[in-house]
Write a protein that holds these residues in place. Sequence first.
Motif, PDB file in Angstrom:
ATOM      1  N   GLU A 400      13.446 -59.363  25.786  1.00 15.47           N
ATOM      2  CA  GLU A 400      13.807 -57.821  26.315  1.00 15.47           C
ATOM      3  C   GLU A 400      15.181 -58.287  27.151  1.00 15.47           C
ATOM      4  O   GLU A 400      15.556 -56.766  26.749  1.00 15.47           O
ATOM      5  N   GLY A 401      15.910 -58.907  27.455  1.00 19.13           N
ATOM      6  CA  GLY A 401      17.126 -59.221  27.906  1.00 19.13           C
ATOM      7  C   GLY A 401      18.558 -58.881  26.894  1.00 19.13           C
ATOM      8  O   GLY A 401      19.551 -57.494  27.402  1.00 19.13           O
ATOM      9  N   ILE A 402      17.542 -59.682  25.196  1.00 14.88           N
ATOM     10  CA  ILE A 402      19.276 -59.120  24.568  1.00 14.88           C
ATOM     11  C   ILE A 402      19.443 -58.073  24.096  1.00 14.88           C
ATOM     12  O   ILE A 402      19.817 -56.895  23.995  1.00 14.88           O
ATOM     13  N   ALA A 403      16.940 -57.283  24.046  1.00 14.08           N
ATOM     14  CA  ALA A 403      17.271 -56.380  23.453  1.00 14.08           C
ATOM     15  C   ALA A 403      18.278 -55.048  24.336  1.00 14.08           C
ATOM     16  O   ALA A 403      18.924 -54.106  23.829  1.00 14.08           O
ATOM     17  N   GLN A 404      17.938 -54.952  25.814  1.00 10.63           N
ATOM     18  CA  GLN A 404      18.714 -53.662  26.667  1.00 10.63           C
ATOM     19  C   GLN A 404      20.097 -53.630  26.045  1.00 10.63           C
ATOM     20  O   GLN A 404      20.685 -52.711  26.781  1.00 10.63           O
ATOM     21  N   THR A 405      20.481 -55.604  26.118  1.00 13.50           N
ATOM     22  CA  THR A 405      21.733 -55.580  26.418  1.00 13.50           C
ATOM     23  C   THR A 405      22.762 -55.151  25.033  1.00 13.50           C
ATOM     24  O   THR A 405      23.777 -54.269  25.356  1.00 13.50           O
ATOM     25  N   ASN A 406      22.121 -54.847  23.974  1.00 20.42           N
ATOM     26  CA  ASN A 406      22.532 -54.303  23.037  1.00 20.42           C
ATOM     27  C   ASN A 406      22.440 -52.993  22.810  1.00 20.42           C
ATOM     28  O   ASN A 406      23.139 -53.078  21.473  1.00 20.42           O
ATOM     29  N   ASP A 407      21.194 -52.669  22.787  1.00 19.11           N
ATOM     30  CA  ASP A 407      21.263 -51.436  22.740  1.00 19.11           C
ATOM     31  C   ASP A 407      22.398 -50.961  23.548  1.00 19.11           C
ATOM     32  O   ASP A 407      22.453 -49.650  22.659  1.00 19.11           O
ATOM     33  N   SER A 408      22.213 -51.115  24.788  1.00 24.26           N
ATOM     34  CA  SER A 408      23.337 -49.886  25.393  1.00 24.26           C
ATOM     35  C   SER A 408      24.935 -50.786  25.268  1.00 24.26           C
ATOM     36  O   SER A 408      25.872 -50.065  24.846  1.00 24.26           O
ATOM     37  N   ILE A 409      25.187 -51.542  24.662  1.00 24.50           N
ATOM     38  CA  ILE A 409      26.598 -51.788  23.531  1.00 24.50           C
ATOM     39  C   ILE A 409      26.343 -51.004  22.729  1.00 24.50           C
ATOM     40  O   ILE A 409      27.723 -50.355  22.385  1.00 24.50           O
ATOM     41  N   LEU A 410      25.579 -51.053  21.763  1.00 30.80           N
ATOM     42  CA  LEU A 410      25.384 -50.133  20.203  1.00 30.80           C
ATOM     43  C   LEU A 410      25.321 -48.227  20.403  1.00 30.80           C
ATOM     44  O   LEU A 410      26.000 -47.639  20.020  1.00 30.80           O
ATOM     45  N   LYS A 411      24.928 -48.581  21.881  1.00 32.38           N
ATOM     46  CA  LYS A 411      24.785 -46.988  22.272  1.00 32.38           C
ATOM     47  C   LYS A 411      26.452 -45.992  22.580  1.00 32.38           C
ATOM     48  O   LYS A 411      27.182 -45.279  21.868  1.00 32.38           O
ATOM     49  N   ILE A 412      26.778 -46.968  23.604  1.00 30.67           N
ATOM     50  CA  ILE A 412      28.618 -46.688  23.583  1.00 30.67           C
ATOM     51  C   ILE A 412      29.129 -46.815  22.347  1.00 30.67           C
ATOM     52  O   ILE A 412      30.640 -45.847  22.280  1.00 30.67           O
ATOM     53  N   VAL A 413      29.344 -48.269  21.842  1.00 31.85           N
ATOM     54  CA  VAL A 413      29.909 -47.857  20.739  1.00 31.85           C
ATOM     55  C   VAL A 413      30.008 -46.651  19.804  1.00 31.85           C
ATOM     56  O   VAL A 413      31.023 -46.350  18.563  1.00 31.85           O
ATOM     57  N   ASN A 414      28.427 -46.607  19.410  1.00 31.99           N
ATOM     58  CA  ASN A 414      28.122 -45.461  18.093  1.00 31.99           C
ATOM     59  C   ASN A 414      28.371 -43.692  18.480  1.00 31.99           C
ATOM     60  O   ASN A 414      28.697 -43.018  17.938  1.00 31.99           O
ATOM     61  N   LEU A 415      29.266 -43.770  20.109  1.00 30.08           N
ATOM     62  CA  LEU A 415      29.402 -42.391  20.625  1.00 30.08           C
ATOM     63  C   LEU A 415      30.662 -42.151  19.818  1.00 30.08           C
ATOM     64  O   LEU A 415      31.672 -42.745  19.257  1.00 30.08           O
ATOM     65  N   PRO A 416      31.134 -40.801  19.377  1.00 31.03           N
ATOM     66  CA  PRO A 416      32.498 -40.555  19.370  1.00 31.03           C
ATOM     67  C   PRO A 416      33.479 -40.926  20.306  1.00 31.03           C
ATOM     68  O   PRO A 416      33.156 -40.883  21.272  1.00 31.03           O
ATOM     69  N   GLU A 417      34.702 -41.160  19.663  1.00 29.93           N
ATOM     70  CA  GLU A 417      35.429 -40.990  20.570  1.00 29.93           C
ATOM     71  C   GLU A 417      35.869 -40.190  21.866  1.00 29.93           C
ATOM     72  O   GLU A 417      35.619 -40.550  22.904  1.00 29.93           O
ATOM     73  N   SER A 418      35.965 -39.189  21.775  1.00 31.04           N
ATOM     74  CA  SER A 418      35.762 -38.115  23.030  1.00 31.04           C
ATOM     75  C   SER A 418      34.550 -37.977  23.860  1.00 31.04           C
ATOM     76  O   SER A 418      34.942 -38.203  24.985  1.00 31.04           O
ATOM     77  N   GLU A 419      33.201 -38.754  23.166  1.00 32.29           N
ATOM     78  CA  GLU A 419      32.083 -38.445  24.064  1.00 32.29           C
ATOM     79  C   GLU A 419      32.175 -39.523  25.205  1.00 32.29           C
ATOM     80  O   GLU A 419      32.100 -40.030  25.777  1.00 32.29           O
ATOM     81  N   ARG A 420      33.203 -40.985  24.096  1.00 30.95           N
ATOM     82  CA  ARG A 420      32.978 -42.215  24.652  1.00 30.95           C
ATOM     83  C   ARG A 420      34.732 -42.121  26.261  1.00 30.95           C
ATOM     84  O   ARG A 420      33.294 -42.917  27.028  1.00 30.95           O
ATOM     85  N   LEU A 421      35.003 -41.488  25.658  1.00 29.24           N
ATOM     86  CA  LEU A 421      35.745 -40.609  26.535  1.00 29.24           C
ATOM     87  C   LEU A 421      35.426 -40.269  28.139  1.00 29.24           C
ATOM     88  O   LEU A 421      35.715 -40.336  28.824  1.00 29.24           O
ATOM     89  N   ALA A 422      34.627 -39.607  28.286  1.00 24.04           N
ATOM     90  CA  ALA A 422      33.937 -38.263  28.679  1.00 24.04           C
ATOM     91  C   ALA A 422      33.173 -39.635  29.610  1.00 24.04           C
ATOM     92  O   ALA A 422      33.123 -38.923  30.875  1.00 24.04           O
TER      93      ALA A 422
END
Length: 853
Positions: A400-422
């Motif tokens: 669960e730790g791995i899944a939650q951590t990597n989900d968090s990372i992928l969520k931000i990584v997959n954001l468009p640059e403008s949304e990531r900056l916001a």
Amino acid sequence: MKTFFKLITVIGCSIFLVTGCSRKKDKFISRNFHAVTAEYNALYNGYNALEEGRNNLNESYFDNYWEILPIERMEVFEDIILPGQSQNESFSRAEEKAVKAIQMHGMDIEGKEKNPQIDEAYLLLGKARYFDQRFVPALEAFNYILYKYPASDKINQAKIWREKTNIRLENDELAIKNLKRLLTQEVLEGQDLADATSILAQAYINRKSIDSAITKLEIAANATKKNEEQGRYRFIQGQLYNSLGYKDSAVYAFDKVVKLNRKIPRIYLISAEIEKIKNFDYENGNKIELLEFLTDLEENRENRPFLDKIYHQIAEFYLKTNSEILSKEYYNKSLRTNSRDDILMARNYEILGNMNFDKSLYRDAGNYFDSTMTKLAENSKEYRTIQRKRDNLQDVIYYEGIAQTNDSILKIVNLPESERLAYFETFVEQLKIQTEKQKEKQEAQTRNQGLVTVNNNPGNVTPPSRLGGTPNQAASFYFYNPTTVAYGKNEFIKIWGDRTLEDDWRWGVKNTSNTITDVLGKNALASATETELFDPQYYMSKISSEEKDIDSISRERNYAYYQLGLIYKEKFQEYELAKDKFQNLLESNPEERLILPSKYNLYKIYEALGENDEANIAKNDIISNYPESRYATILSNPELASAKDENSPESLYEALYAKLENQEYEEVISKTEEYITMFDGEPIVPKLELLKTTASGRLYGYEAYAKGINYIAITYANTAEGKQAQDIEGQVLPKILSKDFVPDSPDDNFKVVFSFDNSKKENIESFKGTLDTILNNLKYYKLSSSKDVYNKDTTFVIIHGLKNEQIAKTFDQLLTKEDKQKIKEPYFAISSANYQIIQIHKNLDMYLNIGNN
């Protein structure tokens, strides 16, 4: 002249008294002199020491109200007490006084004791030894009274104490027999009756004769003059009624305890009230009235020392009335009392853990179970039960730790640059607000610092140097000196501000989002400058844009999903959670190896949940798109599902294990590598890895084995095989690390070794057959042979059973001329210990080159 006459008179009287008070003369003066001296000197001081020791025992003893209380408040230790040793100085002093009274004032004349206080001395001696937990010597003292002083007024007490000692020595049947005879033959009254019947009740409790114990406790409670004893006996009666399921009788007994009120220690009163509440009928009883009573108990100032028990019982009330939020609050209140009752604390933690477990909050449940185990005895049944629960959660928490951590990372990584900056701009704004609050708090601490300094540094004493010492050695330790402690607190607040006691306390600003920590890591934030902390571009620059990194994170997350799906399905039967994990996995573009087993597991979950339409869709998908797979074969032929599939992972593993035992190591290594790829992601993989490592170790030696064990210990750390590998790495490998050969000794067993090239396997089998025939015909020696693979090029044929080095080295001399013609191959002799070394480290050449054979 008058003075001289007085002097002569005093001296004469003194001589008369001394000579007249001899312990060897049965005179009135002698008897009374020694009786009075013994009673008011040695015995008086001895009984004072005994009472002091008993008070110490009572103060240190902690009753376990979760079990039936013992009649006597004394903890028995398992330590063996040697002669001359003592667990309590008071009892040792009481014993010394008893011995002194016997030795200095005993008047044993013609086989009879003339001093009436000596039986009292022996009774004191036995009691001192009893409380000092030297039960056999205590028994000797009590038996001596019965043998030597049958007419003593202390004879009944001696009999009672003898049976108390027998009970401590686990001679319950003997104690019951003797006490029943005593109660039949003697008319006991008062405290003697109370003591006899109460310890008889203890013997009955030990023998599980609960009805008889209740009867005797009733007599003891009515006979005793001590209110504390009466309260204890009544409370135990209530516990015994509860153990029999007689709740009404138990409540009646507890009511009698409550009626004693302030005459008994309050712990009995509170415990009795709590036991009555435990017997409350939640279906038919008045719950409002019960809650009001619990509230009164909570608010009563006299009950403050017992709030841990009261809070726990209130929590139980809310739990049984389906008020889970309130029950959780009160369980936590009970925990915050820092109770001495470890069992109560363990139950609080366990219940909270179970509540989180039922809500599928497995990480929180695991933390509560960890806390539970800290309050339980390590080898107890309860500890092992909680440990099994916790071990089952280990994999869930990890994945669960791995899944939650990597989900968090992928969520931000997959954001468009403008949304990531916001996103990071919002985070920085929150960070600034938090920083301002922190600064205001530090300023407030600084303003209050002067007051703290004045209060803790009277007379403007100069604070001690951090490096220098103080002349007063008694106060040289930092924490023994209140001035230095106060100075240190002020210095800490001045430098760091008010910090919470937690991990990474040096971080003045905590992240408002765990996602930031997951993406960047703690080190990146800890090493950032103040300017960088408030710059969104700093966070943008820390996000990896390389595709291989993102793919690696995605693969790790997908594998965690797969493992969680299996765990929820197989271990916990949490089918909805398992279904969610497998569905998320299939929607996340997983690797090919995870798709088919995930679909098959989903099919089985749909069946378990009764979702037949979804099950049929999943079944048809597998049969249509994976017709050659073993899953499709099973689904197409349901009768195979109940039979053992010869192509199942388990069957293939068993076949390989048989090959390992047959020393087909190369075949095992090759096939395990093939199956590990085939079944990647399934629970059988760690077993295959361990099998492969074992085969590699036997074929290639220590280094290959150690490397494989290390790989399993790290890669599969949360599996049974991973834990086994960790044990091997920590305990086994260090023991077999040395390549040095050991000197031969006369006690060693020896082997005769014939070496063959593996390219001539037919010669090996033929030679072994001939050798077995010859060994069977040998007289005076019982020898056997075996075939051992040394490495991929060499196989040994070994002769076992030789007890002597010289005979092993000259083995051919045991053979007849005809047998020597059949056995022409060269051989060497080696001790069993050194043979093990050459097989582990594959260093045969080294052994042969150091002058052996």
